[in-house]
Design a protein around this motif. Structure first.
Motif, PDB file in Angstrom:
ATOM      1  N   MET A 117     -36.142  -9.709  -9.579  1.00 49.96           N
ATOM      2  CA  MET A 117     -36.770  -9.190 -10.594  1.00 49.96           C
ATOM      3  C   MET A 117     -36.868  -9.623 -11.428  1.00 49.96           C
ATOM      4  SD  MET A 117     -38.079  -6.222 -10.823  1.00 49.96           S
ATOM      5  CE  MET A 117     -38.545  -4.633 -11.672  1.00 49.96           C
ATOM      6  N   LYS A 118     -35.542 -10.305 -11.638  1.00 49.16           N
ATOM      7  CA  LYS A 118     -35.522 -11.102 -13.319  1.00 49.16           C
ATOM      8  C   LYS A 118     -36.667 -12.050 -13.817  1.00 49.16           C
ATOM      9  CE  LYS A 118     -30.927 -10.891 -12.851  1.00 49.16           C
ATOM     10  NZ  LYS A 118     -30.552  -9.833 -13.008  1.00 49.16           N
ATOM     11  N   ILE A 119     -37.422 -12.770 -12.406  1.00 52.22           N
ATOM     12  CA  ILE A 119     -38.348 -13.419 -12.574  1.00 52.22           C
ATOM     13  C   ILE A 119     -39.704 -12.878 -12.795  1.00 52.22           C
ATOM     14  CG2 ILE A 119     -39.948 -15.036 -11.329  1.00 52.22           C
ATOM     15  CD1 ILE A 119     -38.008 -15.564  -9.817  1.00 52.22           C
ATOM     16  N   MET A 120     -40.311 -11.360 -12.637  1.00 53.82           N
ATOM     17  CA  MET A 120     -40.982 -10.589 -12.612  1.00 53.82           C
ATOM     18  C   MET A 120     -41.011 -10.179 -13.677  1.00 53.82           C
ATOM     19  SD  MET A 120     -41.424  -8.687  -9.262  1.00 53.82           S
ATOM     20  CE  MET A 120     -42.538  -8.161  -8.731  1.00 53.82           C
ATOM     21  N   ARG A 121     -39.954  -9.714 -14.947  1.00 52.25           N
ATOM     22  CA  ARG A 121     -39.568  -9.447 -16.247  1.00 52.25           C
ATOM     23  C   ARG A 121     -40.293 -10.498 -16.462  1.00 52.25           C
ATOM     24  NH1 ARG A 121     -34.333  -6.920 -14.462  1.00 52.25           N
ATOM     25  NH2 ARG A 121     -33.113  -8.755 -15.565  1.00 52.25           N
ATOM     26  N   GLN A 122     -39.492 -11.317 -16.756  1.00 52.04           N
ATOM     27  CA  GLN A 122     -40.105 -12.695 -17.882  1.00 52.04           C
ATOM     28  C   GLN A 122     -42.012 -12.170 -17.232  1.00 52.04           C
ATOM     29  OE1 GLN A 122     -38.886 -16.147 -16.946  1.00 52.04           O
ATOM     30  NE2 GLN A 122     -36.639 -15.251 -16.151  1.00 52.04           N
ATOM     31  N   LYS A 123     -42.468 -12.850 -16.586  1.00 44.74           N
ATOM     32  CA  LYS A 123     -43.904 -12.412 -16.183  1.00 44.74           C
ATOM     33  C   LYS A 123     -44.497 -11.626 -16.891  1.00 44.74           C
ATOM     34  CE  LYS A 123     -48.151 -12.466 -13.398  1.00 44.74           C
ATOM     35  NZ  LYS A 123     -48.205 -12.688 -11.680  1.00 44.74           N
ATOM     36  N   TRP A 124     -43.665  -9.724 -17.059  1.00 42.72           N
ATOM     37  CA  TRP A 124     -44.464  -9.082 -17.415  1.00 42.72           C
ATOM     38  C   TRP A 124     -44.215  -8.622 -19.200  1.00 42.72           C
ATOM     39  CZ3 TRP A 124     -41.333  -5.528 -13.097  1.00 42.72           C
ATOM     40  CH2 TRP A 124     -42.027  -4.904 -12.006  1.00 42.72           C
ATOM     41  N   ARG A 125     -42.709  -9.784 -19.209  1.00 39.04           N
ATOM     42  CA  ARG A 125     -42.772  -9.624 -21.371  1.00 39.04           C
ATOM     43  C   ARG A 125     -43.928 -10.376 -21.572  1.00 39.04           C
ATOM     44  NH1 ARG A 125     -38.333 -10.907 -20.194  1.00 39.04           N
ATOM     45  NH2 ARG A 125     -36.633  -8.605 -21.061  1.00 39.04           N
ATOM     46  N   SER A 126     -44.174 -12.106 -20.858  1.00 38.40           N
ATOM     47  CA  SER A 126     -45.675 -12.160 -21.690  1.00 38.40           C
ATOM     48  C   SER A 126     -46.759 -11.446 -21.931  1.00 38.40           C
ATOM     49  CB  SER A 126     -45.058 -13.569 -19.824  1.00 38.40           C
ATOM     50  OG  SER A 126     -46.182 -13.081 -19.165  1.00 38.40           O
ATOM     51  N   GLN A 127     -46.505 -10.351 -20.514  1.00 36.29           N
ATOM     52  CA  GLN A 127     -48.259  -9.390 -20.803  1.00 36.29           C
ATOM     53  C   GLN A 127     -47.921  -8.453 -21.553  1.00 36.29           C
ATOM     54  OE1 GLN A 127     -48.490  -8.375 -16.673  1.00 36.29           O
ATOM     55  NE2 GLN A 127     -49.567 -10.698 -15.993  1.00 36.29           N
ATOM     56  N   GLY A 128     -46.969  -8.507 -22.016  1.00 40.39           N
ATOM     57  CA  GLY A 128     -46.529  -7.382 -23.503  1.00 40.39           C
ATOM     58  C   GLY A 128     -46.344  -5.911 -22.859  1.00 40.39           C
ATOM     59  N   ILE A 129     -45.374  -6.347 -21.633  1.00 39.46           N
ATOM     60  CA  ILE A 129     -44.571  -4.801 -21.766  1.00 39.46           C
ATOM     61  C   ILE A 129     -43.410  -5.076 -21.629  1.00 39.46           C
ATOM     62  CG2 ILE A 129     -43.729  -3.798 -19.666  1.00 39.46           C
ATOM     63  CD1 ILE A 129     -46.202  -4.862 -17.697  1.00 39.46           C
ATOM     64  N   LYS A 130     -42.734  -4.502 -22.568  1.00 41.88           N
ATOM     65  CA  LYS A 130     -41.552  -4.659 -22.926  1.00 41.88           C
ATOM     66  C   LYS A 130     -39.964  -4.149 -22.693  1.00 41.88           C
ATOM     67  CE  LYS A 130     -43.207  -5.701 -28.039  1.00 41.88           C
ATOM     68  NZ  LYS A 130     -43.418  -5.420 -28.993  1.00 41.88           N
ATOM     69  N   SER A 131     -41.221  -2.626 -22.006  1.00 46.50           N
ATOM     70  CA  SER A 131     -39.389  -1.676 -21.494  1.00 46.50           C
ATOM     71  C   SER A 131     -39.378  -2.797 -20.247  1.00 46.50           C
ATOM     72  CB  SER A 131     -40.443  -0.905 -20.403  1.00 46.50           C
ATOM     73  OG  SER A 131     -41.031  -0.068 -21.551  1.00 46.50           O
ATOM     74  N   PRO A 132     -37.696  -2.479 -20.680  1.00 47.38           N
ATOM     75  CA  PRO A 132     -36.863  -3.971 -19.267  1.00 47.38           C
ATOM     76  C   PRO A 132     -36.708  -3.096 -18.109  1.00 47.38           C
ATOM     77  CG  PRO A 132     -35.274  -2.501 -20.450  1.00 47.38           C
ATOM     78  CD  PRO A 132     -36.681  -2.031 -21.471  1.00 47.38           C
ATOM     79  N   LEU A 133     -37.848  -3.386 -17.507  1.00 45.52           N
ATOM     80  CA  LEU A 133     -37.706  -2.666 -15.685  1.00 45.52           C
ATOM     81  C   LEU A 133     -36.620  -2.835 -14.609  1.00 45.52           C
ATOM     82  CD1 LEU A 133     -41.826  -2.230 -14.636  1.00 45.52           C
ATOM     83  CD2 LEU A 133     -40.290  -0.287 -16.296  1.00 45.52           C
ATOM     84  N   GLU A 134     -36.331  -2.488 -14.147  1.00 50.59           N
ATOM     85  CA  GLU A 134     -34.602  -2.143 -13.614  1.00 50.59           C
ATOM     86  C   GLU A 134     -35.143  -1.795 -11.718  1.00 50.59           C
ATOM     87  OE1 GLU A 134     -32.292  -4.929 -13.838  1.00 50.59           O
ATOM     88  OE2 GLU A 134     -32.099  -5.365 -15.934  1.00 50.59           O
ATOM     89  N   ILE A 135     -35.063  -2.240 -11.009  1.00 49.87           N
ATOM     90  CA  ILE A 135     -34.406  -1.247  -9.440  1.00 49.87           C
ATOM     91  C   ILE A 135     -32.396  -1.191  -9.237  1.00 49.87           C
ATOM     92  CG2 ILE A 135     -36.404  -2.626  -8.814  1.00 49.87           C
ATOM     93  CD1 ILE A 135     -34.741  -4.883  -7.098  1.00 49.87           C
ATOM     94  N   ARG A 136     -32.880  -0.106  -8.723  1.00 44.51           N
ATOM     95  CA  ARG A 136     -31.562   0.168  -8.137  1.00 44.51           C
ATOM     96  C   ARG A 136     -31.732   0.408  -6.801  1.00 44.51           C
ATOM     97  NH1 ARG A 136     -31.734   6.671 -11.377  1.00 44.51           N
ATOM     98  NH2 ARG A 136     -34.003   7.408 -10.500  1.00 44.51           N
ATOM     99  N   MET A 137     -30.762   0.789  -5.942  1.00 41.12           N
ATOM    100  CA  MET A 137     -31.288   0.233  -4.519  1.00 41.12           C
ATOM    101  C   MET A 137     -29.731   0.470  -3.810  1.00 41.12           C
ATOM    102  SD  MET A 137     -32.089  -3.793  -4.530  1.00 41.12           S
ATOM    103  CE  MET A 137     -31.517  -3.875  -5.911  1.00 41.12           C
TER     104      MET A 137
END
Length: 481
Positions: free
Chosen positions: A325-345
């Motif tokens: 999820m940390k890798i995916m957040r980096q990609k989303w941030r580069s696409q302009g998505i600033k919300s720090p999405l987190e998963i809970r399990m």
């Protein structure tokens, strides 16, 4: 354990082969020239040879009785092989052909081994034996024909001359050539039909494999494989099994969905599901369903490596998802998505009812039970980036995974409070020898898993870190001045 793509390929090939075999069984039969027609043609050619031989006085007059036998025998053979108990014989064609070879040998003996008519009759018999039964039948036919010819020659003797007049020789050659040409034509047609059928079956096989690949997208690979390889019947049935159940969702997804356009949100969600599914399949999880931004996965059915290993694989998958999820957040941030999405399990282990639920014409392969409810409850109680597990799961993984006691919760369906634990990390990754490191700030994110870095990549990463450190020092010195 075989990887999921390999399972899919093997199951796809198995399905393709079974459907191709079914298509082949349904295809139109491709017979050679019918035995009845071929026998009539061969014996008619023999009758012509006899008539010409008697007319030119190379054969005796009583040989005309052989003409009657040659014209009647094909019909008698047809009745024997189709209208009597012999029709149930699995090798009736070979047996009747052996009788033909005996008759052919008898004809050669009766005409006293006159060269060209004898060669013509023998050639027709041998050609038929090769076409119908192959080398084995050809050898058997040769033996019976030679024995029969020698027996008749011993009784009747040889002809005064082995040479035959022109018309007899010519009619023998033409009759034999006509029989061989007609038989060869039927064989050619049969070969063409076989090639056409082969092409059709190959096309159907390719279509069935392509269709099976499309259908596999709607099922978990393990379930798909067990169904299409025949290991599991498609019917309404369930069983009780001890499974490890996993639930996850994205914290803050509802707020994000209000900010983003539906198309962009769909792309983000599909990217998330695709990444998480790859992680789940890598650990052998059975993906049950996607509901909104939630994922439900279970371990232990249709394949199981034992309760302890299933629970460990489930928690290992959750840890890997958290890292991924940390890798995916980096990609989303580069696409302009600033919300720090987190998963809970949330993960629970226990006995559930697993199998096909629904109606006869629409089934869903899933699980039900209080352990499913517990896993869902743990997921809803987890903090962003947190993995909560039940006591049963903790007891199976505690020797390899560090967990932290989080107290007890009350869950509907459980008579007593349920102890829960937070997953910290693999014990092997704790302390100074850990392989995984992460650091994240605004404008900076680092995800490092040294076990996955190759020797060639290591120097490139070191150069990049040194350049980044040098730039930060230079900017810091400039700010001080």
């Amino acid at each position: 354990m075989m990887s999921a793509p390999a399972d899919l390929r093997n199951a796809s090939n198995s399905l393709g082969k079974s459907l191709a075999s079914e298509a082949q069984n349904r295809s139109v039969a491709i017979p050679p020239m019918p035995d009845y027609s071929g026998r009539v043609l061969a014996y008619t050619a023999t009758a012509i040879i006899i008539v010409m031989g008697v007319w030119e006085e190379v054969f005796q007059t009583w040989h005309l009785w052989l003409v009657a036998g040659a014209l009647v025998w094909p019909h008698v053979a047809h009745l024997l092989s189709r209208r009597t108990f012999l029709k149930n014989s699995p090798r009736i064609r070979q047996k009747m052909l052996t009788v033909d070879c005996v008759i052919g040998g008898g004809f050669i003996g009766c005409i006293g081994l006159v060269a060209i008519p004898s060669a013509s009759a023998g050639l027709m018999m041998m050609f038929s034996a090769l076409i119908i039964g192959g080398i084995r039948q050809w050898l058997i036919g040769c033996v019976f024909m030679v024995v029969s010819a020698l027996a008749f020659l011993a009784v009747l003797g040889t002809a005064d001359s082995f040479q035959s007049p022109l018309l007899t020789s010519l009619s023998s050659i033409l009759a034999t050539g006509f029989y061989i040409c007609v038989t060869a034509f039927y064989s050619h047609q049969q070969a063409r039909a076989l090639m056409l059928a082969k092409t059709q079956i190959q096309n159907q096989r390719e279509q069935s494999i392509a269709l099976s690949h499309k259908l596999s997208k709607y099922l978990s690979p393990q379930v798909w494989q067990s169904i299409f390889t025949g290991e599991r019947d498609v019917r309404l049935e369930t069983q009780r099994k001890k499974l490890a159940v996993f639930f996850s969702d994205i914290k803050g997804f509802t707020e994000l969905s209000e900010e983003m356009e539906p198309e962009a949100l769909t792309e983000l969600l599909n990217h998330y599901f695709n990444g998480m599914s790859e992680v789940a399949l890598r650990y052998g999880g059975t993906i049950d369903k996607f509901v909104g931004d939630s994922i439900m996965i279970f371990f232990g059915d249709p394949t199981s490596r034992g309760q302890r290993e299933d629970a460990f694989a489930c928690v290992s998958m959750a840890i890997d998802m958290r890292k991924h999820m940390k890798i995916m957040r980096q990609k989303w941030r580069s696409q302009g998505i600033k919300s720090p999405l987190e998963i809970r399990m949330g993960i629970s282990t226990g006995y559930t009812t697993v199998g096909n639920f629904g109606a006869e014409n629409r089934m869903d392969y899933t699980i039900i039970g209080k352990e499913v409810n517990l896993a869902s409850r743990l997921e809803s109680l987890a903090e962003p980036g947190e993995i909560l597990v039940s006591y049963e799961t903790f007891s199976l993984i505690k020797d390899r995974i560090m967990c932290r006691d989080k107290g007890e919760i009350t869950v509907k369906g459980f008579g007593r409070p349920v102890p829960i634990y937070e997953v910290v990390d693999f014990r092997r990754d704790m302390g100074p020898n850990r392989s995984f490191m992460e650091h994240e700030h605004s404008g900076f994110a680092m995800y490092l898993d040294s076990e996955k870095i190759t020797g060639k990549e290591r120097q490139s990463i070191l150069n990049a870190l040194e350049d980044a450190a040098e730039r930060l020092r230079h900017e810091e010195d400039s700010a001080r001045e």
